[in-house]
Structure formats: C-alpha cells, structure tokens
Design an enzyme around this catalytic site. Structure first.
Site, PDB file in Angstrom:
ATOM      1  N   CYS A  64      -3.683  -5.099  22.101  1.00 14.59           N
ATOM      2  CA  CYS A  64      -2.473  -4.409  21.622  1.00 14.59           C
ATOM      3  C   CYS A  64      -2.854  -2.986  21.190  1.00 14.59           C
ATOM      4  O   CYS A  64      -3.788  -2.821  20.403  1.00 14.59           O
ATOM      5  CB  CYS A  64      -1.881  -5.172  20.441  1.00 14.59           C
ATOM      6  SG  CYS A  64      -0.701  -4.180  19.509  1.00 14.59           S
TER       7      CYS A  64
ATOM      8  N   LYS B 147      -8.431  -1.583   6.055  1.00 12.46           N
ATOM      9  CA  LYS B 147      -9.330  -2.281   5.132  1.00 12.46           C
ATOM     10  C   LYS B 147     -10.783  -1.953   5.447  1.00 12.46           C
ATOM     11  O   LYS B 147     -11.590  -1.724   4.561  1.00 12.46           O
ATOM     12  CB  LYS B 147      -9.120  -3.781   5.278  1.00 12.46           C
ATOM     13  CG  LYS B 147      -7.855  -4.223   4.622  1.00 12.46           C
ATOM     14  CD  LYS B 147      -8.185  -5.227   3.536  1.00 12.46           C
ATOM     15  CE  LYS B 147      -7.047  -5.385   2.582  1.00 12.46           C
ATOM     16  NZ  LYS B 147      -6.293  -6.596   2.791  1.00 12.46           N
TER      17      LYS B 147
ATOM     18  N   HIS C 222       0.847  -1.192   0.000  1.00 12.92           N
ATOM     19  CA  HIS C 222       0.000   0.000   0.000  1.00 12.92           C
ATOM     20  C   HIS C 222       0.881   1.240   0.000  1.00 12.92           C
ATOM     21  O   HIS C 222       2.110   1.155  -0.032  1.00 12.92           O
ATOM     22  CB  HIS C 222      -1.003  -0.036   1.155  1.00 12.92           C
ATOM     23  CG  HIS C 222      -0.379  -0.149   2.518  1.00 12.92           C
ATOM     24  ND1 HIS C 222       0.479   0.795   3.016  1.00 12.92           N
ATOM     25  CD2 HIS C 222      -0.488  -1.100   3.486  1.00 12.92           C
ATOM     26  CE1 HIS C 222       0.873   0.443   4.231  1.00 12.92           C
ATOM     27  NE2 HIS C 222       0.295  -0.723   4.541  1.00 12.92           N
TER      28      HIS C 222
ATOM     29  N   CYS D  95       2.037  -7.519  15.596  1.00 11.18           N
ATOM     30  CA  CYS D  95       3.388  -6.931  15.748  1.00 11.18           C
ATOM     31  C   CYS D  95       4.459  -7.998  15.658  1.00 11.18           C
ATOM     32  O   CYS D  95       5.631  -7.670  15.530  1.00 11.18           O
ATOM     33  CB  CYS D  95       3.572  -6.283  17.119  1.00 11.18           C
ATOM     34  SG  CYS D  95       2.505  -4.909  17.499  1.00 11.18           S
TER      35      CYS D  95
ATOM     36  N   CYS E 129       1.588 -10.275  20.613  1.00 11.00           N
ATOM     37  CA  CYS E 129       0.704  -9.737  19.572  1.00 11.00           C
ATOM     38  C   CYS E 129       1.175 -10.282  18.229  1.00 11.00           C
ATOM     39  O   CYS E 129       2.303 -10.017  17.811  1.00 11.00           O
ATOM     40  CB  CYS E 129       0.732  -8.207  19.557  1.00 11.00           C
ATOM     41  SG  CYS E 129      -0.095  -7.561  18.083  1.00 11.00           S
TER      42      CYS E 129
ATOM     43  N   LYS F   6      -7.039   7.056   9.281  1.00  9.84           N
ATOM     44  CA  LYS F   6      -6.091   5.960   9.374  1.00  9.84           C
ATOM     45  C   LYS F   6      -6.392   4.972   8.232  1.00  9.84           C
ATOM     46  O   LYS F   6      -7.557   4.719   7.933  1.00  9.84           O
ATOM     47  CB  LYS F   6      -6.312   5.281  10.739  1.00  9.84           C
ATOM     48  CG  LYS F   6      -5.220   4.356  11.096  1.00  9.84           C
ATOM     49  CD  LYS F   6      -5.404   3.839  12.504  1.00  9.84           C
ATOM     50  CE  LYS F   6      -4.468   2.721  12.603  1.00  9.84           C
ATOM     51  NZ  LYS F   6      -4.202   1.792  13.303  1.00  9.84           N
TER      52      LYS F   6
ATOM     53  N   HIS G 295      -2.491  -2.751  17.181  1.00 15.19           N
ATOM     54  CA  HIS G 295      -3.354  -3.543  16.310  1.00 15.19           C
ATOM     55  C   HIS G 295      -4.799  -3.627  16.778  1.00 15.19           C
ATOM     56  O   HIS G 295      -5.652  -4.152  16.066  1.00 15.19           O
ATOM     57  CB  HIS G 295      -2.759  -4.945  16.099  1.00 15.19           C
ATOM     58  CG  HIS G 295      -1.548  -4.900  15.231  1.00 15.19           C
ATOM     59  ND1 HIS G 295      -0.285  -4.688  15.731  1.00 15.19           N
ATOM     60  CD2 HIS G 295      -1.415  -4.968  13.886  1.00 15.19           C
ATOM     61  CE1 HIS G 295       0.569  -4.647  14.730  1.00 15.19           C
ATOM     62  NE2 HIS G 295      -0.085  -4.814  13.606  1.00 15.19           N
TER      63      HIS G 295
ATOM     64  N   HIS H 210       3.911   1.510   2.441  1.00 17.52           N
ATOM     65  CA  HIS H 210       5.116   0.804   1.996  1.00 17.52           C
ATOM     66  C   HIS H 210       5.797   1.599   0.874  1.00 17.52           C
ATOM     67  O   HIS H 210       7.017   1.710   0.818  1.00 17.52           O
ATOM     68  CB  HIS H 210       4.776  -0.585   1.440  1.00 17.52           C
ATOM     69  CG  HIS H 210       4.049  -1.472   2.409  1.00 17.52           C
ATOM     70  ND1 HIS H 210       2.871  -2.101   2.104  1.00 17.52           N
ATOM     71  CD2 HIS H 210       4.339  -1.828   3.680  1.00 17.52           C
ATOM     72  CE1 HIS H 210       2.470  -2.822   3.138  1.00 17.52           C
ATOM     73  NE2 HIS H 210       3.338  -2.666   4.112  1.00 17.52           N
TER      74      HIS H 210
HETATM   75  O1  ME8 Z   1       6.995  -4.259  10.060  1.00 19.51           O
HETATM   76  N1  ME8 Z   1       2.645   5.174   6.792  1.00 19.51           N
HETATM   77  O2  ME8 Z   1       6.626  -5.075   7.943  1.00 19.51           O
HETATM   78  P1  ME8 Z   1       5.314  -4.266   7.511  1.00 19.51           P
HETATM   79  C1  ME8 Z   1       3.963   5.146   6.566  1.00 19.51           C
HETATM   80  N2  ME8 Z   1       8.266  -7.049   8.366  1.00 19.51           N
HETATM   81  N3  ME8 Z   1       4.672   4.004   6.442  1.00 19.51           N
HETATM   82  C2  ME8 Z   1       4.018   2.855   6.541  1.00 19.51           C
HETATM   83  C3  ME8 Z   1       2.618   2.803   6.776  1.00 19.51           C
HETATM   84  C4  ME8 Z   1       1.923   4.050   6.893  1.00 19.51           C
HETATM   85  N4  ME8 Z   1       0.613   4.130   7.099  1.00 19.51           N
HETATM   86  N5  ME8 Z   1       2.256   1.519   6.839  1.00 19.51           N
HETATM   87  C5  ME8 Z   1       3.397   0.778   6.648  1.00 19.51           C
HETATM   88  C6  ME8 Z   1       7.251  -5.028   9.150  1.00 19.51           C
HETATM   89  N6  ME8 Z   1       4.449   1.578   6.454  1.00 19.51           N
HETATM   90  C7  ME8 Z   1       8.415  -5.990   9.276  1.00 19.51           C
HETATM   91  C8  ME8 Z   1       9.687  -5.236   9.035  1.00 19.51           C
HETATM   92  S1  ME8 Z   1      12.355  -5.079   8.825  1.00 19.51           S
HETATM   93  C9  ME8 Z   1      13.628  -6.033   9.275  1.00 19.51           C
HETATM   94  C10 ME8 Z   1      10.949  -6.046   9.186  1.00 19.51           C
HETATM   95  C11 ME8 Z   1       5.843   1.166   6.170  1.00 19.51           C
HETATM   96  O3  ME8 Z   1       4.852  -4.898   6.240  1.00 19.51           O
HETATM   97  C12 ME8 Z   1       6.815   1.639   7.251  1.00 19.51           C
HETATM   98  O4  ME8 Z   1       8.117   1.669   6.720  1.00 19.51           O
HETATM   99  O5  ME8 Z   1       4.360  -4.162   8.617  1.00 19.51           O
HETATM  100  C13 ME8 Z   1       6.720   0.544   8.262  1.00 19.51           C
HETATM  101  O6  ME8 Z   1       7.819   0.529   9.134  1.00 19.51           O
HETATM  102  C14 ME8 Z   1       6.693  -0.663   7.362  1.00 19.51           C
HETATM  103  O7  ME8 Z   1       5.916  -0.242   6.222  1.00 19.51           O
HETATM  104  C15 ME8 Z   1       6.063  -1.848   8.052  1.00 19.51           C
HETATM  105  O8  ME8 Z   1       5.892  -2.840   7.112  1.00 19.51           O
END
Ligand code: ME8
Length: 666
Positions: free
Chosen positions: A144, A305, A18, A129, A126, A302, A147, A21
């Site tokens: 949590c 879905k 999304h 997380c 959680c 926020k 979440h 990311h």
């Molecule tokens: O946490 N606004 O993966 P994840 C800004 N796999 N950035 C956002 C966002 C938002 N609303 N939502 C997600 C993980 N992100 C682990 C990471 S690293 C060794 C392991 C971005 O799929 C942001 O960079 O939940 C956040 O830290 C990351 O996606 C979390 O991605």
C-alpha cells in the site's frame, strides 16, 4: 441565522491521539467558536471509529477483548480534546447502540433503494486504510503506498453497493456545487476519479465479526467505512421522520443548515465520493462542504513511531500553553496544504507574534492609563487622522478575517488580525505616548490609549476562536467581560466597536512573557527535542576575527567585493499580499509583494513546485528591490524573492516577527 453543523473525522482507536488528530479537532473548534461569535446556532461533533479489522487485530495483539480495548482507548481522546479546550457538543462512539441501530437503518434504506446485491469479492485489501485497493494503485510486492505494508488478498462473500450507478449523479452534483470540496485542486482530483468510472463497492465482510451486523444477515458485518461515515447522521438521531429527532431536523434535514466535514486529505475520497453516494441512495440530504486539510510533518519528518517523533498534543500544550499551541497550528499551516510542525518555529512565532506583537501592544499602553487616568479608559470623541486610520485598519481586519474564516482559511484570518496588531504597534511608534506622558499632554494621551484599547478589544474578539483563554485574559485587562457568545447575537467587531470608555483597566501578568534562549533550551529539553547541531566544532572555529587575519581565509571564487558593492543591492523585507500561479508555467508564481510603497509590486518567483500560492500569502520574504524589471511570460517582474536550496530542501528566505514591509535588510 443559518445553523452550522461541523464534524471532525472519527478517529481510529488503535492508537492514542497525536498532533495530526489535534490539528483537525482544533480547526473544527476554531470554526465552531467563530460561528458562535457570529451568533449562529452551532453543533460540533467528534468521536471514535471503533470497529473493523484493524482495531480487532490490535486488541487481540494486546490480549484484550475488542470492546474492553476500545473502552480503554476512548479516554485519552476525550481527555485530549478537553485539555485542548475543544468544546464538542457530542462525542460519538461507533460501538454505542444509538449509532448501531441507525447505521443499520441507513443500510436498510440502501437495500430498499435496490442498490445492494450479494456477491463474492476477491481483491487486495489494506488493513491500515481499511480499504480495497486496485492493483494499479499498489507498489511492487502489492504494498500500500500510504501504509508501506503489503496488502492482503481477500476472497469472501459480500454485499455490494451499486456505486457505479451513482457516478453520473455525483458528477452532476459536483457540477451544480462548485464549492462542495475545498481546496479546488483536491476537488479536481475527486472529479477525475469519478469521471474515470466507479466500481461497485463491497460493503460487508464475513471473515471477522468486529462490526455492526448487516440487518437480516448477521453473518455479515457492515464495511467499517460505511459504518463510520454514517456517524454524522446517527449522532443527530437520524435518519428520522420530521419531529422525531429535533437535532437531526435542525442540523441535517433542514436545507438551511450548513453541514461541514473537516477531514484530512487522506480520507477525502471516502467523504467526497462514497458518502454522498450512500446518502443519495438512502434518500438523505448531502453535506454542504468537505474541507480537506493537508498533512503535518514534525520538524521536517513524517510522523511515525519508528522515527520516535509521534507527537502527543497534551504534554506539548502543557509545556507551551494550550492557546499558544492552538494559535501556532492554525497560523503555521496553510489550511488545505501540507505543513510542518517545528518546535523552533513555534518559539519564534510565539516571541515574534504573541510576545512582541500582541502582548507588547497591551504592555505599552496600560501603564499610561493607570498613571494618568486612574486606570479609567477615556472617551475618544475627537479622533485625529491617525486614530481614524487605526479604526479603519480594525474594520478592514474584521471584514477580512470574517471572510477568510467563512472560507475556512483560518491561517489567512490570523494574518489579517495580526496585520491589525502590527498596524496598532506602528501607531504607538508614531504617536509616542511616552513623550505625551512626559509633556503632560493628557488630551492626546487619552486619544492614543483609547484608540489602542479599541483595537485590542476588536482583536480580543477576532482571536478568541483561536485562543479563548488568552483573549479572555486580555479582555479582563482592558475592563471587558469574558466573551460569551449568544445564539442570535453577532459579536464580530465589524461595527460598532465595543464601548471601552469608562471601563477600568486591570493590569495583570504579562499575557505572553518572552521565551529567551535559556527558557527555550529548557523547553526543548523538556519536550525531548534534540538541540540543533552547532555550526562548527569548537576546535575548528576561527581563532581570530576576520578583520585581524583576512589573509588566512581562502579568497572566494570571483574575488572579494567591497562593502560599497554589497550596498548597491537594495534588499528589502516584503510582505506577500497575494499569490497566484502563472498560466502555462509549472514553476512560476505571480506574487504581489508589499514593500511599504504606494502599490504592492508584482514579482514572479520560480517557487511553484515547492509552495502553493495559499502558503505564500502573509509571508515576510527578502526581496532584491533594485533589480532591473524584466518580462517573463507576459508579466513584468519588479524584483526578486530570495530563496535557498533545491528539490525538496528548498525554502524562500523569510523573516520572523512583525517587521514592517519595506524595512531594509542589512
Ligand atoms: O481515517 N497531519 O481515522 P484516523 C494532519 N477512522 N492530520 C492528520 C495527520 C497528520 N499527520 N494524521 C492524522 C480515520 N490526521 C477514520 C476516519 S471518518 C468517518 C473515519 C487526521 O485515526 C486527519 O484529519 O486514521 C486524518 O484525516 C485523520 O486524522 C485520520 O484519522
């Protein structure tokens, strides 16, 4: 030149990519491209976090084997980064053998350091997380806070990592590396968390199988965060002895290499506390910096879905253009702070800054080069005062944008570049090339057109990391080749300027055609954005103009004022140049606001609870310029910034577009 190794988080594959990311990945791409333009050797890593309970459960819910599920989910991520022109050098998936083996090697090193012991764990977990939680962190019902789902009580055999042992070492490291985490506010949170004392960390699980087996104890799988964090090293072929893995030697083991992890604020603790502790234990070097960015909301809400506003980046990029989306995300959101993605603001910034700002500058000048000089850009041998000023503005923009990008403040770099665009447009207003053309003053016209093209050439390099496609198109129109950064060659336009004289302009399609109201409505409809509520239902709208029937309107409380009364208030557009908190006040920010006067004014504004200082810099605000100065907490405030609302629904009044500071608001 120092190598530059930069990484995004590796994203969970339980869902599709999304805009959040995309924000992290685009920022990482921008910073990589910037380092390339500076001539540095770079490496950009992204990838996927494919193990853990969350993924296993999602796969099972869908009736799939975890491996088949993650294989399927990897494609949309790879396609998204391609569509967004994010050119990573490697894409690691934690289910790949190259990762598994080396992650195990890191685990083994931690064991050999005497930092791993066997025990039993009982605590709240959680799954969202993928993290254990302290009771005091949870909301009522053991929910949590991130979440909003109840945590699970987990009791199982586990290996533990002696994290507690690393508390003092981490604090010492933080002390010696004051810029290890940015922004500073978040760094302070990390330091206090560690200073409160760390508990040992469970680093293996026995109640499910979807993970990397612990070396020598295959009934355990590695804790998914330990598995995931090691990707930054394993993707380079590390840990390895010198000479075994060239990428690892160059980008990780090499103390000269600058290693930057871009992460969202949600996962800062894992990167700034656990990861350095794991590395210390394994005897490996630590990253240079963890850059934590803020959280994006979508049209003020926020992203989720259930609200139906889960925003996938690719259809958006297809609708508005990849570069426009990249520019908008980097400009709108102050890096490090939370920000809002708003379709309306995207269109407003597009029209104001890209169409009217940069696109217009190009359109205003090329026809004269074609008409008077057969399209050939003339030399600028005798610059006048105005041309010297413009060159100086370009030099200043180059230094400032460079500094901001080095400090990972891409939004501020864009502010600096767009100040140059605004300055160049003002230069056109002042030199009035259309008059020079009419009067046949070709000497002056040559000076003016070349001065602008020089500035455009500088912008095409500085904005290239953000909008590579559009900048190459811009370059083509002013006779320059696409930018192809080379290792060892700095192309940043500090000095000297790129030679434009003698090149031939090629007028092409408008770089940024304006989006008018009709096109905007069509675009929003295509993107499924609800149109804004009309101000008042039609049948309630006043039938006659105010001047015709003044008596029908209830007189406002306090009576009417005359136009002359209103005109006494000198409202001006101000550009915020700097902002900082006022000591001993949790409400006030001290702003330096440019009103087009010799010096920016100092204005104190009670907006600190809603705006971080960083988020104010570069904003155009409305200022009451003739309010009597007054002293607040030892500072004199020379005006007032207008704002509306209270609590969360609070906003300073702003202005769209590159309107000059000091313009009268009427
Ligand atoms: O946490 N606004 O993966 P994840 C800004 N796999 N950035 C956002 C966002 C938002 N609303 N939502 C997600 C993980 N992100 C682990 C990471 S690293 C060794 C392991 C971005 O799929 C942001 O960079 O939940 C956040 O830290 C990351 O996606 C979390 O991605």
């Amino acid at each position: 030149m120092k190598p530059f190794y930069i990484t995004t988080p590796i994203y969970y594959v339980n869902d599709r990519p999304h805009i959040g990311h995309a924000y992290s990945t685009i920022a990482t791409d921008v910073l990589t491209r910037f380092a390339k333009v500076r001539g540095r050797p770079t490496r950009f890593l992204t990838g996927l976090d494919e193990h853990g309970l969350k993924i296993e459960r999602r796969a099972r819910e869908l009736g799939k084997e975890p491996q088949a599920f993650v294989d399927e989910m990897a494609t949309p991520f790879q396609e998204a980064w391609k569509a967004l022109n994010c050119q990573h050098d490697d894409f690691i998936r934690t289910t790949e053998p190259r990762h598994k083996e080396r992650a195990q090697a890191i685990f083994q090193r931690m064991v050999e350091a005497g930092d791993v012991y066997e025990g039993e764990y009982e605590d709240w977990y959680c799954v969202g997380c993928e993290s254990f939680k302290l009771e005091r962190e949870l909301l009522e019902g053991n929910v949590c806070p991130d979440h909003k789902k109840p945590c699970e009580r987990i009791k199982e055999k586990s290996y533990f990592f002696r994290l507690s042992k690393y508390g003092p070492k981490l604090l010492e490291f933080y002390e010696a590396h004051p810029h290890f985490v940015a922004p500073q506010g978040r760094y302070n949170e990390v330091k206090s968390f560690v200073a409160e004392g760390l508990r040992d960390l469970s680093i293996s699980r026995t109640s499910f199988k979807w993970g990397i087996p612990v070396p020598g104890a295959p009934e355990h799988v590695m804790y998914v965060w330990l598995d995931a964090l090691t990707n930054y090293v394993t993707a380079l072929g590390g840990p390895a002895e010198p000479g075994e893995a060239p990428l690892y030697d160059r980008f990780w083991a090499n103390p000269e290499s600058q290693v930057v992890h871009i992460v969202g604020k949600d996962i800062l603790r894992f990167h700034a506390v656990y990861w350095p502790a794991f590395l210390m234990s394994a005897g490996l070097r630590l990253p240079s910096q963890i850059q934590a960015h803020g959280w994006l909301t979508i049209n003020g809400e926020k992203m989720s879905k259930s609200l139906g506003n889960f925003l996938p980046p690719v259809p958006l990029a297809e609708a508005v253009g990849v570069d426009v989306l990249r520019y908008y995300l980097m400009r709108e959101v102050g890096f490090g702070y939370d920000g809002d993605f708003s379709h309306k603001n995207l269109v407003a910034r597009y029209n104001g800054e890209l169409a009217n700002g940069l696109g217009n500058l190009l359109n205003r000048i090329l026809p004269f080069v074609e008409k008077h000089f057969g399209g050939v850009i003339q030399p600028l041998d005798e610059p006048g005062e105005l041309e010297i000023e413009l060159r100086e503005a370009a030099r200043k923009a180059a230094f400032e944008a460079n500094r901001h990008l080095e400090e990972v403040l891409p939004h501020r770099a864009l502010d600096a570049i767009w100040e140059l665009v605004a300055f160049a447009n003002r230069y056109v207003d002042r030199t009035e090339p259309w008059k020079l053309s009419k009067n046949g003053d070709e000497r002056a016209l040559a000076r003016c057109t070349t001065a602008i093209i020089e500035a455009l050439a500088a912008v095409s390099v500085m904005a290239w990391p953000f909008m590579p496609g559009k900048c190459d198109l811009l370059r083509a129109q002013i006779g320059l080749p696409p930018l192809e950064p080379e290792e060892g060659a700095c192309m940043w336009p500090f000095e000297p300027r790129e030679t434009v004289a003698g090149k031939k302009v090629v007028k092409g399609e408008a770089l940024f055609p304006r989006i008018d109201a009709k096109a905007e409505a069509a675009l929003l409809e295509k993107l499924g954005v609800k149109p804004a509520e009309p101000a008042a239902p039609k049948d309630e709208a006043p039938k006659a103009k105010l001047a015709d029937e003044p008596s029908k309107l209830a007189e406002p409380e306090g009576g009417y004022i005359t136009f002359d009364d209103f005109a006494k208030v000198d409202l001006r557009l101000g550009l915020v140049r700097s902002a900082e908190p006022v000591p001993k006040s949790d409400k006030l920010l001290r702003l330096k606001v440019d009103l087009g006067e010799a010096e920016p004014r100092q204005i104190l504004a009670g907006i600190r609870q809603r705006y971080a200082p960083e988020a104010m810099v570069g904003r155009r605000v409305v200022v009451v310029a003739n309010l009597a100065p007054r002293k607040l907490l030892g500072f004199t405030s020379q005006g007032m910034v207008l704002a509306v609302g209270d609590g969360d629904a609070f906003s300073v009044l702003g202005v769209e577009g590159e309107i000059a500071p000091g313009s009268r608001v009427s």
